[in-house]
Design an enzyme around this catalytic site. Sequence first.
Site, short mmCIF file in Angstrom:
data_model
loop_
_atom_site.label_atom_id
_atom_site.label_comp_id
_atom_site.label_asym_id
_atom_site.label_seq_id
_atom_site.Cartn_x
_atom_site.Cartn_y
_atom_site.Cartn_z
N CYS A 99 0.65 -1.03 0.04
CA CYS A 99 0.17 -0.13 -0.11
C CYS A 99 0.61 1.53 0.43
CB CYS A 99 -1.11 -0.37 1.18
SG CYS A 99 0.12 -0.57 2.66
N1 LIG Z 1 -3.78 -4.44 4.97
C1 LIG Z 1 -3.97 -3.72 3.91
O1 LIG Z 1 -3.20 -3.15 3.95
C2 LIG Z 1 -1.94 -4.62 2.75
C3 LIG Z 1 -1.64 -5.85 3.41
N2 LIG Z 1 -0.79 -6.03 2.15
C4 LIG Z 1 -0.64 -7.63 2.27
O2 LIG Z 1 -1.82 -8.59 2.42
C5 LIG Z 1 -1.72 -9.95 2.52
C6 LIG Z 1 -2.96 -10.18 3.35
O3 LIG Z 1 -2.91 -8.78 4.44
P1 LIG Z 1 -4.86 -8.48 5.27
O4 LIG Z 1 -5.73 -8.94 4.01
O5 LIG Z 1 -4.30 -7.48 5.76
O6 LIG Z 1 -4.43 -9.79 6.64
P2 LIG Z 1 -5.25 -10.32 7.05
O7 LIG Z 1 -4.53 -10.42 8.19
O8 LIG Z 1 -6.49 -9.40 7.47
O9 LIG Z 1 -5.62 -11.39 7.58
C7 LIG Z 1 -5.14 -12.63 6.69
C8 LIG Z 1 -5.74 -13.55 6.21
O10 LIG Z 1 -4.32 -14.69 5.67
C9 LIG Z 1 -5.55 -16.80 6.70
N3 LIG Z 1 -3.86 -17.01 6.89
C10 LIG Z 1 -3.30 -16.79 7.42
N4 LIG Z 1 -2.34 -18.30 7.57
C11 LIG Z 1 -2.52 -19.02 6.63
C12 LIG Z 1 -2.01 -19.83 5.61
N5 LIG Z 1 -1.00 -20.33 6.93
N6 LIG Z 1 -2.70 -20.87 5.86
C13 LIG Z 1 -3.92 -20.18 4.67
N7 LIG Z 1 -4.47 -18.76 5.38
C14 LIG Z 1 -3.63 -18.22 5.97
C15 LIG Z 1 -6.37 -16.03 6.96
O11 LIG Z 1 -7.09 -16.62 7.65
P3 LIG Z 1 -6.90 -17.04 8.98
O12 LIG Z 1 -8.30 -15.68 9.51
O13 LIG Z 1 -8.33 -17.66 8.62
O14 LIG Z 1 -6.64 -17.87 10.18
C16 LIG Z 1 -6.32 -14.52 6.90
O15 LIG Z 1 -7.76 -14.51 6.21
C17 LIG Z 1 -0.33 -9.69 3.96
O16 LIG Z 1 0.44 -10.08 2.81
C18 LIG Z 1 -0.34 -7.49 3.40
O17 LIG Z 1 1.39 -7.43 3.77
C19 LIG Z 1 -0.89 -4.97 0.77
C20 LIG Z 1 -1.20 -4.16 1.13
C21 LIG Z 1 -2.31 -3.61 1.41
C1 LIG Z 2 -0.44 0.35 9.71
C2 LIG Z 2 0.35 -0.71 9.34
O1 LIG Z 2 1.08 -1.79 9.61
N1 LIG Z 2 1.05 -0.97 7.88
C3 LIG Z 2 1.58 -2.33 7.52
C4 LIG Z 2 1.86 -2.24 5.60
C5 LIG Z 2 1.55 -3.73 5.23
C6 LIG Z 2 2.25 -4.15 3.65
O2 LIG Z 2 1.25 -3.87 2.70
O3 LIG Z 2 2.54 -4.52 3.75
P1 LIG Z 2 2.94 -5.96 2.74
O4 LIG Z 2 3.79 -5.60 1.99
O5 LIG Z 2 4.22 -6.71 3.76
O6 LIG Z 2 2.50 -6.25 2.03
C7 LIG Z 2 2.72 -2.46 7.58
O7 LIG Z 2 3.61 -0.86 7.50
O8 LIG Z 2 3.84 -3.68 7.72
#
Ligand SMILES: NC(=O)C1=CN([C@@H]2O[C@H](COP(=O)(O)OP(=O)(O)OC[C@H]3O[C@@H](n4cnc5c(N)ncnc54)[C@H](OP(=O)(O)O)[C@@H]3O)[C@@H](O)[C@H]2O)C=CC1
Ligand SMILES: CC(=O)N[C@@H](CCC(=O)OP(=O)(O)O)C(=O)O
Length: 349
Positions: A152
């Site tokens: 992000c």
């Molecule tokens: N949040 C953000 O703004 C952003 C996040 N990202 C990246 O996107 C990805 C997802 O982020 P986010 O949605 O915030 O994460 P969350 O923590 O909200 O969700 C993680 C998901 O992964 C599942 N999970 C965890 N471990 C496993 C496993 N071993 N096998 C299968 N499923 C698993 C969880 O399932 P369960 O609940 O069933 O355990 C849950 O559904 C991350 O890599 C993050 O860094 C990228 C850009 C922006």
């Molecule tokens: C507020 C907050 O905690 N933000 C996250 C950014 C999430 C993200 O985009 O992380 P990946 O590059 O691992 O997908 C962080 O700084 O780690």
Amino acid sequence: MAKIPVAVVGASGYGGVQLVRLILGHPYLELVYLGGDSSAGQEFADIYPHLGHQLHCVVEPVDAQVIARKAQVVFLSLPNGVAPGLVPDLLAQGCQVFDLSADYRFRDMQIYQTWYGIERTDGAVAAKAVYGLPELYRESLVNATLVGCPGCYPTASLLALAPLLRQGLVAWDSIVIDAKSGTSGGGRQAKTHLLLAEADNSISAYGVGRHRHRPEIEQVCGDLAGQPVKVQFTPHLVPMVRGILATVYAQVRDPGLTTEDLLLIYQAFYRGKPWVRVLPPGVYPHTKWAWGTNMCYLGLELDPHTDRVIVISAIDNLLKGQAGQAVQCLNISRGWPETTGLPQLSFYP
Ligand SMILES: NC(=O)C1=CN([C@@H]2O[C@H](COP(=O)(O)OP(=O)(O)OC[C@H]3O[C@@H](n4cnc5c(N)ncnc54)[C@H](OP(=O)(O)O)[C@@H]3O)[C@@H](O)[C@H]2O)C=CC1
Ligand SMILES: CC(=O)N[C@@H](CCC(=O)OP(=O)(O)O)C(=O)O
């Protein structure tokens, strides 16, 4: 046209639920599989009751064979390090994969391993991944089979910087990115620093001088500049749920440049790119304008006092910064209009 069957793995997370919402409203996609870990066996509607009337589906334990039997397109929204256990199998069985984690964003696996502390053995697969920032890598996304979607902070920062770097308008070593994120950027897992009592009424910097998004931003800056670029990147946690505001500073090489010149350059660079809006002179974006949308808003100013350009970029971290951008990449890869199924208007106020 028959709808394309789609799987969302990590459906219970914040990225996952945004993907579900977008896919339910997308005219060419049909949701056929939801996968998770601790949520496996639960009705999705019990996790997110507000979507219960739209979707009756149980979250399944993750199994690449089952996914590949059901789906042609797979979105992985998982913690870093999980996707490499699935992606080679999914690709071998003909799936098209969009990974939202950092696992397929880096060309240099050594940099990934250093910053993420995760050993990898799938370097040959990772080398084929396309970086999913459509405004910069559109051509490579057409027919792509594996897309590593950007973080992000990198999305907001790179869209702010791209015209400056592509045209060599700023000193390479002068770039400073001061960025703020809402708490949903940290995901849905329980974490003490994301509790309301900790995060509310407070703003704090973290990862100062060592956040893992710095090497990701530098990789793309290097592509744009045609030479290595170092950036100073400082993220902050702010008391809001959604949004990124990145304020980017850089020294212009030509002190004769004006704000109006730069606005023309930005407007030309982003012409025909529906998800970036360059704002008129004197207007700077609010994160609320991007809430719930796939838009990136850019406002800028050239300060003649310091000869620095200041670009302010606002996105919704869960949409243009994550799930929305992944769907935008899918649209492009399939030759559909890149706006298909994506929200353009904010919930604001
Ligand atoms: N949040 C953000 O703004 C952003 C996040 N990202 C990246 O996107 C990805 C997802 O982020 P986010 O949605 O915030 O994460 P969350 O923590 O909200 O969700 C993680 C998901 O992964 C599942 N999970 C965890 N471990 C496993 C496993 N071993 N096998 C299968 N499923 C698993 C969880 O399932 P369960 O609940 O069933 O355990 C849950 O559904 C991350 O890599 C993050 O860094 C990228 C850009 C922006
Ligand atoms: C507020 C907050 O905690 N933000 C996250 C950014 C999430 C993200 O985009 O992380 P990946 O590059 O691992 O997908 C962080 O700084 O780690």
